[in-house]
Design a protein around this motif. Structure first.
Motif, PDB file in Angstrom:
ATOM      1  N   PHE A  11      -1.109  53.399  36.316  1.00 23.40           N
ATOM      2  CA  PHE A  11      -2.037  54.499  36.029  1.00 23.40           C
ATOM      3  C   PHE A  11      -1.397  55.526  35.099  1.00 23.40           C
ATOM      4  O   PHE A  11      -1.501  56.733  35.318  1.00 23.40           O
ATOM      5  N   GLU A  73       4.984  52.454  44.845  1.00 24.10           N
ATOM      6  CA  GLU A  73       5.286  51.020  44.860  1.00 24.10           C
ATOM      7  C   GLU A  73       6.651  50.845  44.201  1.00 24.10           C
ATOM      8  O   GLU A  73       6.796  51.050  42.996  1.00 24.10           O
ATOM      9  N   LYS A  79       4.514  43.418  48.033  1.00 28.16           N
ATOM     10  CA  LYS A  79       3.066  43.566  48.296  1.00 28.16           C
ATOM     11  C   LYS A  79       2.693  43.197  49.734  1.00 28.16           C
ATOM     12  O   LYS A  79       1.928  43.892  50.374  1.00 28.16           O
ATOM     13  N   THR A 116     -12.268  47.231  32.690  1.00 27.00           N
ATOM     14  CA  THR A 116     -13.173  47.913  31.761  1.00 27.00           C
ATOM     15  C   THR A 116     -12.750  47.514  30.342  1.00 27.00           C
ATOM     16  O   THR A 116     -11.570  47.655  29.991  1.00 27.00           O
ATOM     17  N   ILE A 119     -10.320  49.517  26.508  1.00 26.28           N
ATOM     18  CA  ILE A 119      -9.455  50.684  26.716  1.00 26.28           C
ATOM     19  C   ILE A 119      -8.195  50.271  27.473  1.00 26.28           C
ATOM     20  O   ILE A 119      -8.260  49.467  28.408  1.00 26.28           O
TER      21      ILE A 119
HETATM   22  N1  C2G Z   1      -7.635  48.581  34.544  1.00 27.98           N
HETATM   23  C1  C2G Z   1      -8.992  48.333  34.328  1.00 27.98           C
HETATM   24  N2  C2G Z   1      -9.498  48.451  33.069  1.00 27.98           N
HETATM   25  C2  C2G Z   1      -8.712  48.793  32.025  1.00 27.98           C
HETATM   26  C3  C2G Z   1      -7.348  49.074  32.231  1.00 27.98           C
HETATM   27  C4  C2G Z   1      -6.819  48.953  33.525  1.00 27.98           C
HETATM   28  O1  C2G Z   1      -9.747  47.986  35.252  1.00 27.98           O
HETATM   29  N3  C2G Z   1      -9.263  48.876  30.814  1.00 27.98           N
HETATM   30  C5  C2G Z   1      -7.095  48.429  35.901  1.00 27.98           C
HETATM   31  C6  C2G Z   1      -6.030  47.324  35.991  1.00 27.98           C
HETATM   32  O2  C2G Z   1      -6.617  46.045  36.084  1.00 27.98           O
HETATM   33  C7  C2G Z   1      -5.279  47.726  37.257  1.00 27.98           C
HETATM   34  C8  C2G Z   1      -5.427  49.265  37.266  1.00 27.98           C
HETATM   35  O3  C2G Z   1      -6.449  49.608  36.322  1.00 27.98           O
HETATM   36  O4  C2G Z   1      -5.921  47.179  38.396  1.00 27.98           O
HETATM   37  C9  C2G Z   1      -4.117  49.938  36.874  1.00 27.98           C
HETATM   38  O5  C2G Z   1      -3.726  49.418  35.635  1.00 27.98           O
HETATM   39  P1  C2G Z   1      -2.212  49.530  35.156  1.00 27.98           P
HETATM   40  O6  C2G Z   1      -1.789  50.924  35.223  1.00 27.98           O
HETATM   41  O7  C2G Z   1      -2.088  48.796  33.855  1.00 27.98           O
HETATM   42  O8  C2G Z   1      -1.459  48.776  36.330  1.00 27.98           O
HETATM   43  P2  C2G Z   1      -0.512  47.547  36.217  1.00 27.98           P
HETATM   44  O9  C2G Z   1       0.612  47.877  35.287  1.00 27.98           O
HETATM   45  O10 C2G Z   1      -1.327  46.314  35.967  1.00 27.98           O
HETATM   46  O11 C2G Z   1       0.065  47.468  37.722  1.00 27.98           O
HETATM   47  O12 C2G Z   1       1.557  45.850  41.355  1.00 27.98           O
HETATM   48  C10 C2G Z   1       0.961  46.082  40.114  1.00 27.98           C
HETATM   49  C11 C2G Z   1       1.790  47.053  39.331  1.00 27.98           C
HETATM   50  O13 C2G Z   1       1.772  48.303  39.973  1.00 27.98           O
HETATM   51  C12 C2G Z   1       1.386  47.174  37.897  1.00 27.98           C
END
Ligand code: C2G
Length: 132
Positions: A11, A73, A79, A116, A119
């Motif tokens: 995030f 995390e 997990k 989404t 983006i």
């Molecule tokens: N996400 C989304 N749409 C986007 C971008 C991100 O739905 N356009 C979602 C991702 O699929 C994820 C969440 O937002 O479920 C957080 O995205 P990231 O910050 O990129 O997280 P990530 O690096 O994938 O997680 O155990 C997992 C780790 O913590 C890493």
């Protein structure tokens, strides 16, 4: 029955895709727990730190109406213990992780939600870099 939902993510540079997945995750149950990846975990994965520090990212996620509980995390390998520790009934992940967590299907329901389109944090950083 009131269902507890858990999800994970970095995030970084919080955007519309992040809030949409969190809202959809919450709608699958009644209590949403979010594991926010640590700065150290990000560095070990991507050889760079996130733009926003873990305390800033946790502050933002904790302030959202749809989020009930937040933790750090520390490892991608933990997990199963996080799911058990937080008594989660459902694990939600974006479909960029599709299939990767099916093994947890024996301890909780595993749901992949579509991302989404158009983006991402990486794109925002690249666009910001080109602005003079
Ligand atoms: N996400 C989304 N749409 C986007 C971008 C991100 O739905 N356009 C979602 C991702 O699929 C994820 C969440 O937002 O479920 C957080 O995205 P990231 O910050 O990129 O997280 P990530 O690096 O994938 O997680 O155990 C997992 C780790 O913590 C890493």
């Amino acid at each position: 029955m009131a269902k507890r939902v858990i999800t994970f993510g970095t995030f970084d540079v919080f955007h519309i895709g992040h809030i949409k997945i969190l809202e959809r995750a919450k709608a699958l149950g009644s209590y949403l727990i979010v594991g926010v990846s640590s700065d150290t975990l990000n560095y070990s994965k991507k050889s760079r730190y996130p733009i926003y520090s873990q305390s800033e990212r946790i502050h933002i996620i904790s302030s959202l109406r749809c989020v009930d509980e937040v933790f750090i995390e520390n490892s991608l390998e933990l997990k199963e213990s996080y799911i058990k520790e937080y008594n989660a009934d459902i694990l939600v992940m974006g479909d960029d992780w599709k299939g990767k967590f099916d093994t947890f299907g024996n301890i909780c329901q595993v749901i992949y939600l579509p991302r989404t389109p158009s983006i991402s944090t990486t794109e925002i950083i690249e666009i910001a870099r080109t602005i003079k």
